[in-house]
Design a protein around this motif. Sequence first.
Motif, PDB file in Angstrom:
ATOM      1  N   PHE A   1      88.559   8.286 -12.049  1.00 29.96           N
ATOM      2  CA  PHE A   1      88.696   7.959 -12.969  1.00 29.96           C
ATOM      3  C   PHE A   1      90.119   8.174 -13.571  1.00 29.96           C
ATOM      4  N   THR A   2      90.541   7.212 -14.271  1.00 32.58           N
ATOM      5  CA  THR A   2      91.565   7.592 -15.142  1.00 32.58           C
ATOM      6  C   THR A   2      91.473   8.689 -16.377  1.00 32.58           C
ATOM      7  N   LEU A   3      92.804   8.535 -16.904  1.00 33.69           N
ATOM      8  CA  LEU A   3      92.840   9.961 -17.803  1.00 33.69           C
ATOM      9  C   LEU A   3      92.630   8.814 -19.365  1.00 33.69           C
ATOM     10  N   ILE A   4      92.334   8.088 -19.188  1.00 36.61           N
ATOM     11  CA  ILE A   4      92.331   6.857 -20.171  1.00 36.61           C
ATOM     12  C   ILE A   4      90.525   6.886 -20.805  1.00 36.61           C
ATOM     13  N   GLU A   5      90.122   7.119 -19.812  1.00 31.48           N
ATOM     14  CA  GLU A   5      88.700   6.610 -19.254  1.00 31.48           C
ATOM     15  C   GLU A   5      87.963   7.384 -19.970  1.00 31.48           C
TER      16      GLU A   5
ATOM     17  N   ALA B   1      85.645  10.720 -26.212  1.00 30.97           N
ATOM     18  CA  ALA B   1      85.683  11.371 -27.434  1.00 30.97           C
ATOM     19  C   ALA B   1      84.399   9.841 -28.108  1.00 30.97           C
ATOM     20  N   VAL B   2      83.125   8.996 -27.212  1.00 26.46           N
ATOM     21  CA  VAL B   2      82.307   8.593 -28.038  1.00 26.46           C
ATOM     22  C   VAL B   2      80.893   9.579 -27.825  1.00 26.46           C
ATOM     23  N   LEU B   3      81.121  10.664 -26.714  1.00 24.39           N
ATOM     24  CA  LEU B   3      79.964  11.763 -26.469  1.00 24.39           C
ATOM     25  C   LEU B   3      80.347  12.615 -28.002  1.00 24.39           C
ATOM     26  N   ALA B   4      81.861  12.714 -28.555  1.00 21.50           N
ATOM     27  CA  ALA B   4      81.815  13.675 -29.463  1.00 21.50           C
ATOM     28  C   ALA B   4      81.392  13.066 -30.885  1.00 21.50           C
ATOM     29  N   ILE B   5      81.644  11.933 -30.818  1.00 17.33           N
ATOM     30  CA  ILE B   5      81.090  11.080 -32.351  1.00 17.33           C
ATOM     31  C   ILE B   5      79.475  10.399 -32.749  1.00 17.33           C
TER      32      ILE B   5
END
Length: 161
Positions: free
Chosen positions: A19-23, A29-33
């Motif tokens: 995985f890349t850092l952006i992925e 971020a999605v998990l935090a939301i």
Amino acid sequence: MNASLNELSPKLKNTSSGFTLIELMVTIAVLAIIAGIAAPNISTQLADQRVKSTAATVANALKEAKVESIIRRQDIIFSYDNDGDDAGTIEIENDSDTIATYQYDANSTITSTASQIEFKPSKTADAMVYTICDSNDSALPRQVIITAVANISSQLGGSCP
């Protein structure tokens, strides 16, 4: 022929899998939301469960006081005390001794017009409504109702101060 299978092509050697850092940042971020949306619902459910548990404890203690008054043929007093930061206490007693003691969560509070009720051996009691609230204002309050003929019921309702 086997020797050519063991060697990787230069094109495959330069590409890396993973995985890349952006992925990874997008996934976090999605998990935090999702966690931010779910957290208030969980705390409300826990508060509702505390209220329900305290209401069940009050109802059971009232039923025990009613039965004890009939069995002992004595007036039995049910009382509660919201101890502030400590767990609340419910006591069932007659004139001379304590029959039973119950504890309920410190986040729950019980309110009524009087802090005690008297059950008589004639299967009667002082009519009373106990309202159980939680420190979390989003929890729904419950009421435990005692009629003059000592019928005990529990339902949603009431208002918290």
